[in-house]
Structures are given as C-alpha cells and as structure tokens.
Design a protein around this motif. Structure first.
Motif, PDB file in Angstrom:
ATOM      1  N   VAL A 184     -19.830  39.000 -16.249  1.00 20.09           N
ATOM      2  CA  VAL A 184     -18.577  38.463 -15.725  1.00 20.09           C
ATOM      3  C   VAL A 184     -18.572  36.944 -15.896  1.00 20.09           C
ATOM      4  CG1 VAL A 184     -18.333  40.367 -14.085  1.00 20.09           C
ATOM      5  CG2 VAL A 184     -19.509  38.265 -13.381  1.00 20.09           C
ATOM      6  N   ASN A 185     -17.428  36.345 -15.632  1.00 18.29           N
ATOM      7  CA  ASN A 185     -17.265  34.897 -15.781  1.00 18.29           C
ATOM      8  C   ASN A 185     -18.333  34.135 -14.981  1.00 18.29           C
ATOM      9  OD1 ASN A 185     -16.376  32.275 -16.039  1.00 18.29           O
ATOM     10  ND2 ASN A 185     -14.369  32.623 -15.145  1.00 18.29           N
ATOM     11  N   PRO A 186     -19.253  33.397 -15.660  1.00 19.27           N
ATOM     12  CA  PRO A 186     -20.373  32.749 -14.952  1.00 19.27           C
ATOM     13  C   PRO A 186     -20.087  31.307 -14.545  1.00 19.27           C
ATOM     14  CG  PRO A 186     -20.756  32.625 -17.289  1.00 19.27           C
ATOM     15  CD  PRO A 186     -19.393  33.260 -17.110  1.00 19.27           C
ATOM     16  N   ASN A 187     -18.899  31.048 -13.991  1.00 20.36           N
ATOM     17  CA  ASN A 187     -18.511  29.681 -13.677  1.00 20.36           C
ATOM     18  C   ASN A 187     -18.013  29.556 -12.242  1.00 20.36           C
ATOM     19  OD1 ASN A 187     -18.612  28.126 -16.368  1.00 20.36           O
ATOM     20  ND2 ASN A 187     -17.473  29.969 -16.921  1.00 20.36           N
ATOM     21  N   HIS A 188     -18.326  28.401 -11.632  1.00 18.67           N
ATOM     22  CA  HIS A 188     -17.760  28.056 -10.333  1.00 18.67           C
ATOM     23  C   HIS A 188     -16.279  27.686 -10.486  1.00 18.67           C
ATOM     24  CE1 HIS A 188     -21.499  28.064  -8.076  1.00 18.67           C
ATOM     25  NE2 HIS A 188     -22.061  27.225  -8.903  1.00 18.67           N
ATOM     26  N   THR A 189     -15.524  27.798  -9.380  1.00 13.97           N
ATOM     27  CA  THR A 189     -14.114  27.384  -9.308  1.00 13.97           C
ATOM     28  C   THR A 189     -13.344  27.749 -10.576  1.00 13.97           C
ATOM     29  OG1 THR A 189     -14.699  25.137 -10.053  1.00 13.97           O
ATOM     30  CG2 THR A 189     -14.578  25.524  -7.679  1.00 13.97           C
ATOM     31  N   ALA A 190     -13.197  29.067 -10.789  1.00 15.38           N
ATOM     32  CA  ALA A 190     -12.570  29.569 -12.020  1.00 15.38           C
ATOM     33  C   ALA A 190     -11.093  29.214 -12.121  1.00 15.38           C
ATOM     34  CB  ALA A 190     -12.752  31.083 -12.095  1.00 15.38           C
ATOM     35  N   ASN A 191     -10.504  28.678 -11.070  1.00 15.05           N
ATOM     36  CA  ASN A 191      -9.081  28.309 -11.098  1.00 15.05           C
ATOM     37  C   ASN A 191      -8.860  26.852 -11.495  1.00 15.05           C
ATOM     38  OD1 ASN A 191     -10.196  27.272  -8.726  1.00 15.05           O
ATOM     39  ND2 ASN A 191      -8.237  27.372  -7.622  1.00 15.05           N
ATOM     40  N   ALA A 192      -9.911  26.143 -11.861  1.00 12.22           N
ATOM     41  CA  ALA A 192      -9.812  24.698 -12.110  1.00 12.22           C
ATOM     42  C   ALA A 192      -8.823  24.399 -13.240  1.00 12.22           C
ATOM     43  CB  ALA A 192     -11.190  24.133 -12.464  1.00 12.22           C
ATOM     44  N   GLY A 193      -7.774  23.637 -12.910  1.00 14.52           N
ATOM     45  CA  GLY A 193      -6.847  23.133 -13.912  1.00 14.52           C
ATOM     46  C   GLY A 193      -5.796  24.100 -14.403  1.00 14.52           C
ATOM     47  N   LYS A 752      -4.053   8.974 -19.078  1.00 16.47           N
ATOM     48  CA  LYS A 752      -3.600  10.153 -18.346  1.00 16.47           C
ATOM     49  C   LYS A 752      -2.952  11.136 -19.334  1.00 16.47           C
ATOM     50  CE  LYS A 752      -4.889   8.437 -14.402  1.00 16.47           C
ATOM     51  NZ  LYS A 752      -3.927   8.068 -13.365  1.00 16.47           N
ATOM     52  N   ASN A 753      -3.767  11.995 -19.903  1.00 22.20           N
ATOM     53  CA  ASN A 753      -3.261  12.971 -20.857  1.00 22.20           C
ATOM     54  C   ASN A 753      -2.390  14.011 -20.162  1.00 22.20           C
ATOM     55  OD1 ASN A 753      -4.621  12.302 -23.514  1.00 22.20           O
ATOM     56  ND2 ASN A 753      -6.410  12.400 -22.163  1.00 22.20           N
ATOM     57  N   GLU A 754      -1.461  14.579 -20.915  1.00 19.15           N
ATOM     58  CA  GLU A 754      -0.549  15.560 -20.354  1.00 19.15           C
ATOM     59  C   GLU A 754      -1.195  16.939 -20.306  1.00 19.15           C
ATOM     60  OE1 GLU A 754       3.662  13.489 -21.758  1.00 19.15           O
ATOM     61  OE2 GLU A 754       3.012  15.374 -22.664  1.00 19.15           O
ATOM     62  N   ALA A 755      -1.045  17.632 -19.180  1.00 23.85           N
ATOM     63  CA  ALA A 755      -1.596  18.979 -19.021  1.00 23.85           C
ATOM     64  C   ALA A 755      -0.523  20.046 -19.231  1.00 23.85           C
ATOM     65  CB  ALA A 755      -2.233  19.141 -17.638  1.00 23.85           C
ATOM     66  N   ASP A 760       9.098  20.721  -9.929  1.00 21.45           N
ATOM     67  CA  ASP A 760       8.587  20.400  -8.602  1.00 21.45           C
ATOM     68  C   ASP A 760       9.711  20.536  -7.578  1.00 21.45           C
ATOM     69  OD1 ASP A 760       7.855  18.511  -6.264  1.00 21.45           O
ATOM     70  OD2 ASP A 760       5.974  18.730  -7.372  1.00 21.45           O
ATOM     71  N   ASN A 761       9.523  21.429  -6.615  1.00 21.50           N
ATOM     72  CA  ASN A 761      10.554  21.738  -5.640  1.00 21.50           C
ATOM     73  C   ASN A 761      10.767  20.622  -4.619  1.00 21.50           C
ATOM     74  OD1 ASN A 761      12.475  23.759  -5.132  1.00 21.50           O
ATOM     75  ND2 ASN A 761      11.344  24.504  -3.357  1.00 21.50           N
ATOM     76  N   VAL A 762       9.783  19.748  -4.478  1.00 24.12           N
ATOM     77  CA  VAL A 762       9.923  18.605  -3.576  1.00 24.12           C
ATOM     78  C   VAL A 762      10.698  17.483  -4.272  1.00 24.12           C
ATOM     79  CG1 VAL A 762       8.677  16.775  -2.361  1.00 24.12           C
ATOM     80  CG2 VAL A 762       7.901  19.141  -2.203  1.00 24.12           C
ATOM     81  N   GLN A 763      10.309  17.164  -5.487  1.00 28.84           N
ATOM     82  CA  GLN A 763      10.968  16.093  -6.227  1.00 28.84           C
ATOM     83  C   GLN A 763      12.274  16.553  -6.873  1.00 28.84           C
ATOM     84  OE1 GLN A 763       8.293  13.837  -8.789  1.00 28.84           O
ATOM     85  NE2 GLN A 763       6.517  14.649  -7.685  1.00 28.84           N
ATOM     86  N   GLN A 764      12.509  17.882  -6.923  1.00 33.02           N
ATOM     87  CA  GLN A 764      13.723  18.451  -7.495  1.00 33.02           C
ATOM     88  C   GLN A 764      13.945  17.992  -8.946  1.00 33.02           C
ATOM     89  OE1 GLN A 764      16.319  20.748  -5.938  1.00 33.02           O
ATOM     90  NE2 GLN A 764      14.256  21.139  -5.151  1.00 33.02           N
ATOM     91  N   THR A 768       5.740  16.178 -15.310  1.00 33.37           N
ATOM     92  CA  THR A 768       4.615  16.318 -16.244  1.00 33.37           C
ATOM     93  C   THR A 768       3.317  16.185 -15.467  1.00 33.37           C
ATOM     94  OG1 THR A 768       5.895  15.361 -18.060  1.00 33.37           O
ATOM     95  CG2 THR A 768       3.507  15.430 -18.312  1.00 33.37           C
ATOM     96  N   LYS A 769       2.559  17.257 -15.403  1.00 34.84           N
ATOM     97  CA  LYS A 769       1.265  17.228 -14.717  1.00 34.84           C
ATOM     98  C   LYS A 769       0.248  16.511 -15.599  1.00 34.84           C
ATOM     99  CE  LYS A 769      -1.701  18.451 -11.474  1.00 34.84           C
ATOM    100  NZ  LYS A 769      -1.578  17.956 -10.086  1.00 34.84           N
TER     101      LYS A 769
END
Length: 784
Positions: A184-193, A752-755, A760-764, A768-769
């Motif tokens: 199985v996936n052998p990594n911590h915090t698999a949701n990173a990014g 700051k590269n683009e992801a 965004d529901n707050v900024q409406q 760009t993340k």
C-alpha cells in the motif's frame, strides 16, 4: 629533540588511525547468486592501487582506506568487469558494497560496465537510485521519489508531497514495491497538496520507510521487463539493505524532518562457521523517527493553524541459513496527523479553508519474510510473503457563522494487501537463461465518503476485494556475443472484474559494440487494474471495467564520453486504451487526469477512453569521482487523452517540456587529526505548466462550490514551474565517528509557483492556489 621525535611518531599514529576505514562485501554471480571465489577487487584511485581477492564465501575486505570518495573495480575470469564510482568512505561506519557480476558471453576481449553494484532490471527506462545520493542532492528529504524528480521524464505534482508524473502519466499509474512485492501507499500525510484535500494512491508528504534501512532502489519509467506488472506509468521498487554483521553501529540525527535514531549490528547464528573460522553472523537493523514539527507542536508552538506530526518505526533482520541461503524478516509502520483549526474570528477569515476545522489521521504498516538461495550451480530462488495495510480518516467541520460545528465532510478509507511472490532463475550457460515467477496479491479496499453543500448531503461507500494474480516467463539469450535478446510474457488476472485476464508480451534487444556504447530497443504491453472507487461507480458497462492497457515502445542510445560523462537518450511512444471515462454524451472526464479519486462515484463510466504519450528523454551525467558531479535531465513530450466526446486533448500533466539540472562539488581537507569534507549542490527545476479546466465563475457563485467548464477541459495552461534548491553540507570525520551538518534551502528564489485554480466561497472569485515559498531545512547527523 627526543620529545619532538616522540610527538612526531604520536601524530603519525594518530593520523593513521583517523584517516583509515574499511570497504568490504560479497561478490556473486548475478544469474544464480552463487559466490565468486577468487574475484579480484581493486581500489583505482590509490597509489599504488589497493587490492584483494574473495574467499571461499565470496567475501572481500579492504582495510586502511582513506576517508573520501573512491572508485572500485571488480573482475572475475569469464565475467564482465564492473567499475563502481561514488563510494563515500567515512568514519563511524564500515562501507559494505556487495557486487553482482554478469557472465561475459563474449569470449574475446574484456567487457567493462559502469554500474552502482546492482543489476539493472532493463536496458531501457531503468534507473538505480542510491541512498548516498539522497544525502548529497538538495531537498530530497532522504526520499527516493523526490530523488527520482532529478531524472528526465519525471515531474513533481506539488511541492508539499512526493507524488510524481512519469512521462505525462497520472500519479495513480505509479506503483510502489518493497522487496519485489506490491504494498500500500508507504507515505505519511497522503493528502499533501491535493485539490480536494483527499489522499492520493501513491504519494504523500514524506516516505514512511527511513533511508537508514534502504539499499539501492530501482525506478522504471517505461517498457517494463516481464517481471514487473500492474502499472502503466512508473514503478518504484525499494530494496532493504542488511545491517552490519560484524560490528554494532549507531546513527542519530535531528532536523526539520524529525528526530531519528538507528542501530545495526551482528546476531550470532549457532555454531556455524564462516570461511575465516568465526561464527556465522546474521544482522539486525532498526530505526525510529519522530517529526520535529510534532515535537514543537507538542510544546505549544503555533504554525499558523497547521499542526503536523508523524512517527515511524522500521526493522530488517537477516540470517544466513543452509549454504549461501538467507532469510529476512522486515517491517515498517507509521502514524501521521495533520490538523487545521479555524481562526473563528470573522475578520481573520480570508479564504474558504478558514471556515473549517479539518483533521486528517493516517496509519500504515507492512511486514514480511524473504528467502533467497542458489540451488546447485544453475538455479536461484527468491520467495517473499508480505502483509501491508493503511487507514485514512478525514473530517471537516464548518465552525464559522453557525450556532455550533456542522460536519461538512467525512472520509474513511482503508486498504490492505496480502502478497505472496516467488521466482526461479535458471542459467543454462553464459549466453542463455530463463526466469519464471508468480505473485498473488489479495487486494481489499473499503471506503466511506460523506459531504455537504448548500443543497443537502450526499454519502457513498463500498468495498472491493479479490485476488490479483500475476505470472511471468522470461528468456535471456545472446544471439551474438554483443547482441542480447530478452523476450517474455506477463499474465495479469483480477477476479473482481468478471475474471478479466490479459497476456502481455515484452521484448528488448541490446547491442553493445564496445565498452562505451549501447543501443537498445524495447516493447512492452502493460495493464493496470483501476483505483477501487472506479469499480464502485454509479453504473458500469455490461461485463464491468477491466484493466487499463498500454503499448510502449522505447529506443535508447547510451555513450560514455570522456571523464566518465555518460549520455543517455531515449525516444518513447505510449498508446493507452480501455481507459475509464464518463459515459455522458459530450463528457470530457477521464481517469488519466486523476490525482485523487474523490467524486468518481457520481458518474456512469465506460472503458472506451484512450491516451497517447510520446517524447524524448535525455540524461547527461557524471558521477562524483574527485570533487564534482553533474546530472542534467531534459525532456520534450506530449501527453494527450480522448474521452467520450471523441476529441483529443492535453492531459492535466501535459507540460510539454522539463529540465532537471543538478550539480555540486566537494572538497576534502585534513586538519588537526580530522578529515573534513565540505560540499554543496544546486538543483534547478523548470517544467512547462500543467493544464487545468477553466472555472465557470457565475455558476460557482450560485452553487457555492467550484464548477468547471467541462467542454473546455484542460484548455488553461498554468504558468511555468521554476524552482532553485540549494544544499550545503559539512562532514567531520574523527577516529570513531563522523558528523554531518547540512542546510537545505527549498525554493531559493521564493517563487510562488501555481498549483491549481479554484473558486473561493469566501472571496467570491476564482483564486490561484500557490505552492510553497522559500523554506530552510537544517539537519545534524552523527554516526558512530
């Protein structure tokens, strides 16, 4: 005068004690694993050259080796001569280098190969990733996946994790193996990014298995040999090293990654004797890490709402049994947590994420047994049994502008594998050999997903469980002394998908006209089962969805230039078919664009999709022989897909070009009874920007979440990715220990590269993340 002479003799003795170390190991036949008795070992960069020969067990030992970089030559009558570079000898640890020589089918002349001591799985698209490189290259975090990002054809998907795209393929097409079996996936915090903050199938923030236990890992980017299956993109095969079987050694380090302690040493095995009359020894190797961020969090340090912690433990026991046979027992386990707390105050709510309390917890573990043994003079057997499993739990609670917290989303994912593997190698003679292998893997995945929006709640769940059976047969033959042909078949059968089976032919041809050049071509048919959520989609076609399949062609040229500079160029063409896509008329959805697989269940799928990846990879590399090294990887490529609408489009990972340039230097100095090694390295990464589907801002505003303009899929190109990383290290070697102080700076220019883009529901508005900015990492390591 007498006192000065005494002081001079003391200094001579002290210097001899400080500046010498041992290189030892075992020389064996790569085909059958039998030790080679009387093999010659020479250290090339000493004057006069130091040498030794192997004993009756294939063991060799070189003593009084100076601290620093060395080059080793290993030769045996009738076998290829191997030259191994980049050996770093330090105090505090013996240097153990095992070498596997291939028999030379060309009876005339000497054949010299430049390797790292391991046997390459394939003549094309195959790389050996050494642990020492993880400590020398910038910002690898001692991770082979991040080290692979220095190669051509490989791009990182996000700064926060180690997910990779290989030749334009999705990260979901990359598989991890440990000791030759799927895990199985052998990594911590698999949701990173990730875009949805859900876990990926093959990546994470940091690998769970410590580099202290790793040997050389094999990474393949295309046209796999018959012994590897169930992947159409890339494959990382991690191999464990044995602990020192003659003396106890310890390593401790502290840094931003964490606190770590490791130990290794011998374990006596009864009264069995080695070739020199001492008891035969097994070995142990253990490691434990606790994240430094976790320690600071526990002490109350605030990281802007983010709290990240992890810990892991790993071990490897190895014992000699019978004659030249080995039994191994290994295990690894990790826990990680990532918690974000809303600032709550309205004036501090700046983006969508600030409205929630989010918790992500992950557990992963694996354990297994290995057995390796030659049988007679022509056979070698390898057996592996392993169990691995993981569990991810994620919750997001809306806590702003509500009377009390509201559960907005919840995910529970668990997966486990039971893997049984065995292969037998048969060496008929120097020109001909066979290999047969089988692997049975019990795949089980279950998950539950709940989420809310402004119009109500939705929940999905299910389980996929059955056996994946793989069998292969390979024949190696030298048609001519310098022309090697390899042909094989791989059978892949997954019972869950209505007993879908595929037979995959594989073949390669390698021509070596001299010691400096090699020309190779390879073809492979490769299939991969789907992500578990795909099988549980709303509706599948009659007969279900089988494997995603691909045809891969690779032509390669390798030339060793002057000063051991190596040039490798590969042209590849990959045709992908039977791809799951949405069955809706005009839909542009395809699994070839997935990183995480959230929301798949809401669609009706069919397997009529296609993909096409093609390009050229060029690698120019010089090992660190004296004081400098270079690795320049560059690629020009296209990555295309066709969904149910019938239009060919760029995939999400169609960056079209990439440059990975890494270089560095070292300087060795002896001062006051110490040997000091100062080094630095720089890496420049330049990728073409990934693709994204534009966002319908009006519809997103009305519905309160990101709505894509699906008919314009991947028509937006993000800005080019550009990053400079730097590493400085300072090694001090004293008589009984070595210490290393290092500073890594990720993103030296703070670009700051683009992801990705999202509404965004707050900024409406569409936002760009951005990816990570400048981050310094300090580390201190001592070995004794």
């Amino acid at each position: 005068m007498k006192n000065n002479l005494s002081l001079f003799l003391v200094n001579i003795f002290f210097a001899a004690t400080c500046y010498s170390q041992t290189i030892r190991g075992t020389i064996s036949d790569a085909s059958n694993g039998r030790p080679l008795v009387g093999a010659s070992i020479v250290l090339l960069n000493t004057s006069p050259p130091l040498g030794s020969v192997t004993d009756t067990l294939g063991h060799y030992r070189l003593d009084k080796i100076s601290i620093g970089r060395h080059q080793l030559q290993v030769s045996y009558v009738g076998f290829e001569t191997m030259v191994i570079s980049e050996l770093l000898v330090e105090t505090g640890k013996e240097f153990i280098q095992n070498v596997h020589l291939k028999e030379n089918p060309a009876a005339l002349g000497e054949v010299v190969v430049r390797e790292d001591g391991s046997t390459a799985p394939s003549p094309v698209s195959s790389y050996s990733l050494k642990v020492e490189e993880q400590f020398r290259y910038p910002t690898t975090y001692h991770d082979p996946a991040r080290l692979a990002m220095t190669l051509p054809g490989v791009t990182g998907v996000d700064d926060q994790g180690n997910s990779i795209s290989v030749r334009g393929n999705s990260p979901t097409s990359v598989r991890w193996r440990l000791e030759g079996v799927d895990i199985v996936n052998p990594n911590h915090t698999a949701n990173a990014g990730t875009f949805s903050d859900r876990p990926t199938a093959s990546g994470g923030g940091i690998r769970i298995l410590s580099s202290q236990l790793l040997g050389t890992s094999n990474f393949m980017s295309g046209a796999f040999p018959a012994g590897y299956g169930n992947a159409i993109g890339g494959l990382m095969d991690m191999r464990l090293r044995n602990g020192n079987d003659q003396k106890h050694e310890f390593t401790a380090q502290a840094g931003v990654i964490g606190l770590e302690a490791a130990a290794e040493g011998p374990v006596a095995i009864g009264s069995r004797q080695s070739a020199v009359g001492s008891p035969a020894l097994g070995s142990y190797l253990v490691s434990y890490r606790y994240s430094f961020v976790g320690l600071l969090t526990t002490a109350g340090t605030d990281f802007g709402g983010e709290e990240i912690t992890f810990q892991d433990f790993a071990f490897h026991l190895n014992f000699p049994v019978l004659k030249n046979a080995e039994i191994g027992f290994f295990g690894m386990g990790g826990l990680s947590e990532n918690s974000f707390k809303s600032p709550l105050e309205t004036n501090k709510i700046e983006e969508e994420k600030d409205r929630f309390n989010i918790d992500f917890d992950s557990k992963m573990g694996a354990t297994g047994l290995t057995f390796k043994s030659p049988i007679g003079k022509q056979l070698k057997v390898n057996l592996v049994a392993a169990v691995s499993g993981l569990e991810h739990e994620r919750t997001a609670d809306l806590v702003v502008n509500v009377p009390q917290g509201v559960r907005w989303s919840e995910d529970d994912i668990n997966e486990n594998k039971i893997a049984l593997s065995g292969n037998i190698s048969y060496k008929k003679n120097a020109r001909n050999g066979w290999e047969f292998g089988m692997q049975a893997t019990r795949e089980r995945s279950g998950f539950y997903t709940f989420f809310s929006d402004n119009f109500g709640n939705q929940a999905f769940g299910g389980e996929v469980s059955d056996w994946l059976m793989q069998t292969y047969l390979t024949r190696h033959t030298h048609i001519l002394p310098k022309l090697k042909f390899t042909a094989g078949l791989h059978w892949n059968h997954f019972r869950y998908t209505f007993n879908h089976s595929i037979i995959e032919p594989r073949a390669s041809l390698a021509f070596t006209p001299n010691n400096h050049q090699k020309i190779s071509i390879a073809y492979s048919s490769q299939g991969q089962i789907q992500q578990p959520q795909t099988y549980l989609a709303k509706l599948l076609p009659k007969g279900g969805i089988g494997h995603t399949k691909s045809h891969q062609f690779v032509a390669a040229y390798q030339h060793i230039l002057s000063n051991d500079m190596t040039l490798k160029a590969e042209v590849y063409n990959q045709k992908i078919f039977d791809v799951p896509v949405s069955a809706r008329a005009g839909s542009t959805y395809s699994t070839l664009n997935d990183v995480e697989t959230f929301r798949l269940l809401q669609d009706t799928l069919t397997d009529t999709g296609k993909g096409h990846n093609y390009g050229i990879d060029i690698l120019l590399e010089r090992p660190i022989l004296t004081n400098g090294f270079v690795r320049l990887g560059t690629s020009l490529y296209r990555s295309l897909y066709t969904a149910n609408d019938g239009t060919e489009r760029p995939t999400r990972f169609d960056g079209r070009y990439l440059i990975n340039a890494t270089s560095g230097r070292e300087k060795v100095k002896k001062k006051n009874g110490k040997t000091i090694i100062r080094g630095h390295s720089t890496r420049i990464s330049w990728y073409g920007g990934f693709r994204q589907t534009p966002i319908d801002e009006v519809a997103s505003t009305e519905l309160g979440y990101t709505v894509f303009e699906e008919e314009k899929a991947n028509s937006v190109k993000l800005k080019d990715y550009f990053r400079i990383d730097y590493r400085f290290y300072w090694k001090i070697n004293k008589p009984n220990r070595s210490t290393t102080f290092s500073i890594d700076i990720q993103n030296l220019g703070n670009r700051k590269n683009e992801a990705y883009l999202y509404f965004d529901n707050v900024q409406q508005r569409v936002v760009t993340k951005k990816q990570l900015g400048l981050i310094p990492f300090v580390n201190y390591r001592v070995a004794f």
